[in-house]
Design a protein around this motif. Structure first.
Motif, PDB file in Angstrom:
ATOM      1  N   LYS A   1      76.185  21.186  40.492  1.00 46.82           N
ATOM      2  CA  LYS A   1      75.185  21.583  39.501  1.00 46.82           C
ATOM      3  C   LYS A   1      75.780  21.888  38.128  1.00 46.82           C
ATOM      4  O   LYS A   1      75.306  22.778  37.409  1.00 46.82           O
ATOM      5  N   PHE A   2      76.834  21.152  37.784  1.00 49.55           N
ATOM      6  CA  PHE A   2      77.291  21.157  36.400  1.00 49.55           C
ATOM      7  C   PHE A   2      76.271  20.392  35.553  1.00 49.55           C
ATOM      8  O   PHE A   2      75.450  19.633  36.081  1.00 49.55           O
ATOM      9  N   SER A   3      76.320  20.574  34.240  1.00 51.10           N
ATOM     10  CA  SER A   3      75.467  19.837  33.316  1.00 51.10           C
ATOM     11  C   SER A   3      76.302  18.821  32.554  1.00 51.10           C
ATOM     12  O   SER A   3      77.436  19.110  32.149  1.00 51.10           O
ATOM     13  N   LEU A   4      75.747  17.648  32.360  1.00 50.74           N
ATOM     14  CA  LEU A   4      76.409  16.628  31.550  1.00 50.74           C
ATOM     15  C   LEU A   4      76.203  16.974  30.083  1.00 50.74           C
ATOM     16  O   LEU A   4      75.079  16.975  29.590  1.00 50.74           O
ATOM     17  N   ALA A   5      77.293  17.297  29.383  1.00 52.00           N
ATOM     18  CA  ALA A   5      77.201  17.771  28.003  1.00 52.00           C
ATOM     19  C   ALA A   5      77.454  16.680  26.981  1.00 52.00           C
ATOM     20  O   ALA A   5      76.849  16.682  25.908  1.00 52.00           O
ATOM     21  N   ALA A   6      78.358  15.742  27.286  1.00 49.80           N
ATOM     22  CA  ALA A   6      78.702  14.711  26.309  1.00 49.80           C
ATOM     23  C   ALA A   6      79.374  13.543  27.017  1.00 49.80           C
ATOM     24  O   ALA A   6      79.889  13.682  28.136  1.00 49.80           O
ATOM     25  N   THR A   7      79.370  12.399  26.356  1.00 50.69           N
ATOM     26  CA  THR A   7      80.040  11.213  26.884  1.00 50.69           C
ATOM     27  C   THR A   7      80.792  10.523  25.757  1.00 50.69           C
ATOM     28  O   THR A   7      80.541  10.768  24.571  1.00 50.69           O
ATOM     29  N   ARG A   8      81.670   9.623  26.143  1.00 50.69           N
ATOM     30  CA  ARG A   8      82.434   8.843  25.168  1.00 50.69           C
ATOM     31  C   ARG A   8      82.879   7.549  25.830  1.00 50.69           C
ATOM     32  O   ARG A   8      83.390   7.564  26.956  1.00 50.69           O
ATOM     33  N   VAL A   9      82.692   6.439  25.165  1.00 53.81           N
ATOM     34  CA  VAL A   9      83.105   5.138  25.679  1.00 53.81           C
ATOM     35  C   VAL A   9      83.889   4.418  24.593  1.00 53.81           C
ATOM     36  O   VAL A   9      83.439   4.305  23.443  1.00 53.81           O
ATOM     37  N   THR A  10      85.092   3.940  24.950  1.00 56.84           N
ATOM     38  CA  THR A  10      85.910   3.138  24.043  1.00 56.84           C
ATOM     39  C   THR A  10      86.296   1.848  24.767  1.00 56.84           C
ATOM     40  O   THR A  10      85.877   1.606  25.902  1.00 56.84           O
ATOM     41  N   LYS A  11      87.115   1.037  24.126  1.00 59.49           N
ATOM     42  CA  LYS A  11      87.588  -0.180  24.778  1.00 59.49           C
ATOM     43  C   LYS A  11      88.491   0.127  25.965  1.00 59.49           C
ATOM     44  O   LYS A  11      88.639  -0.698  26.874  1.00 59.49           O
ATOM     45  N   LEU A  12      89.076   1.303  25.959  1.00 60.51           N
ATOM     46  CA  LEU A  12      90.036   1.666  26.994  1.00 60.51           C
ATOM     47  C   LEU A  12      89.480   2.616  28.039  1.00 60.51           C
ATOM     48  O   LEU A  12      89.950   2.628  29.178  1.00 60.51           O
TER      49      LEU A  12
END
Length: 415
Positions: free
Chosen positions: A28-39
């Motif tokens: 039950k953690f919350s998803l706060a942020a994401t990040r997607v790069t080429k790697l």
């Protein structure tokens, strides 16, 4: 809620999608942020002040390419430790908030610490951070040092905030209290005989100092569990705000506790050796997550599908255990039903809130089973009521629960 000098703990895994769903749906953690790069693909998950960064490498084809934050975990083992070339899931980065990154790195460099990433500054509309990465003396462990006093964003520049709609929770669940509030401690599994070197390294470089796990610990040998099925030595250390050298870690240094576990020599296979084998070297064995209500938390986690290493059947019938549990006002049947361990033997001295109430100083704990497909990293759920250390009875029972799980798994694999 207790603040923490730990900014985040980073996982590097092959399947980040599955792990982040596990934290969302089961813990039950919350998803706060994401990040997607080429790697990379990255997910930031929060519960209280406990922040987990899950990193999945997409590609490492271009060896000249570097991500602004990421240091590849597989390349950080000491050469003498890293024997295999297999990919592994690992928890390898304990990121720390510091008051001044530049001066911290300068002091660490003078002490001989390997700087994996020099000081860099990054900014976005929420402000600016300064960041660097240094190598620990333990296996593949690194420490990202972050100065973020001028930053108001959800995590770090370059991460995209996620609103509550993406967390698949109802409005009632959004308002409900979190199951875990903060990181309580980090435990490292190390090679036999390395404990004193690690303690000296963190004392010299980070300004940390040894503290007694409990009143049964020997100042020289540490807390030793030497039974027929377990042979483990434990020592602990914490940030010392009066240190003349090392890091400057902010306003709540008492929240940082590191524990070192090493196998006793000539004891035969045990869980520390199992970790070292399956992890291809020393590293982070488990992280303690603090809760304000362990009965509710463990019950919810179990209902959500979290698997725990159960304590020995005889634990609750040990001499004096029933009376000990009753004396602190807990219900034996409820604790037995949930497999929660209790220990009223806390360190002497003041309680965490500064009061002098020795009869109320106790802690309750339970270990999960390993989170990955190898017998490496797991989590600990812990509730402290005044206690700062770790109870001797609980430690033995907790480690025995993990050993029993590993033994049963070996029998199952052999059949």
């Amino acid at each position: 809620m207790e603040d923490s000098c730990v900014h985040h703990v980073e996982f590097c895994v092959r399947d980040g999608e599955t792990l982040q769903r596990t934290f969302l749906q089961q813990y039950k953690f919350s998803l706060a942020a994401t990040r997607v790069t080429k790697l990379l693909k990255q997910w930031v998950l929060k519960s209280g002040t406990a922040t987990c960064l899950i990193t999945q490498q997409i590609s490492s084809e271009n060896n000249q390419s570097q991500d602004q934050y990421f240091v590849e975990s597989e390349k950080n083992f000491d050469c003498k430790e890293r024997q295999q070339t297999r990919k592994l899931d690992t928890v390898f980065n304990v990121a720390l908030k510091v008051k001044n990154v530049a001066s911290s790195v300068e002091r660490l460099s003078r002490s001989g610490v390997k700087v994996l990433r020099p000081v860099e500054k990054y900014s976005d509309k929420f402000g600016e951070i300064s960041i660097a990465v240094v190598k620990s003396c333990i296996g593949n462990v690194v420490h990202t040092l972050i100065q973020d006093d001028e930053y108001s964003g959800i995590f770090l520049p370059g991460f995209n905030p996620v609103d509550s709609v993406h967390n698949n929770v109802s409005s009632e669940e959004t308002l409900a209290p979190t199951l875990v509030t903060h990181f309580d401690h980090v435990t490292f599994a190390c090679n036999c005989g390395d404990t004193n070197h690690i303690l000296e390294w963190y004392s010299k470089c980070f300004g940390m100092r040894r503290f007694m796990i409990n009143s049964d610990e020997d100042s020289e040998n540490g807390f030793v569990i030497d039974t027929e099925d377990i042979g483990v030595r434990l020592k602990a250390f914490e940030y010392w705000k009066c240190a003349e050298t090392g890091l400057s870690l902010g306003s709540h240094p008492e929240s940082i506790k590191f524990v070192i576990a090493e196998a006793l020599p000539n004891q035969g296979p045990n869980q520390v050796d199992t970790f070292l084998h399956d992890h291809d070297g020393a590293g982070i064995q488990h992280v303690g997550l603090h809760t304000e209500d362990i009965v509710k938390t463990v019950s919810c986690l179990s209902e959500n599908g979290v698997q725990f290493a159960e304590p020995p059947y005889t634990y609750y019938t040990e001499v004096g255990k029933y009376e000990e549990i009753c004396d602190i006002g807990q219900d034996v049947d409820i604790l037995r039903k949930n497999g929660i361990l209790v220990d009223a033997e806390a360190d002497p001295g003041e309680t965490t809130d500064g009061s002098q109430s020795p009869n109320l100083r106790y802690l309750m704990q339970k270990f999960t089973k390993p989170l990955f497909d190898r017998n490496t990293f797991f989590l600990e759920i812990i509730q402290r009521v005044g206690a700062r250390g770790f109870g001797s009875g609980n430690i033995t029972a907790l480690w025995r629960s993990v050993q029993a799980y590993l033994n049963n798994q070996e029998k199952s694999d052999a059949s």
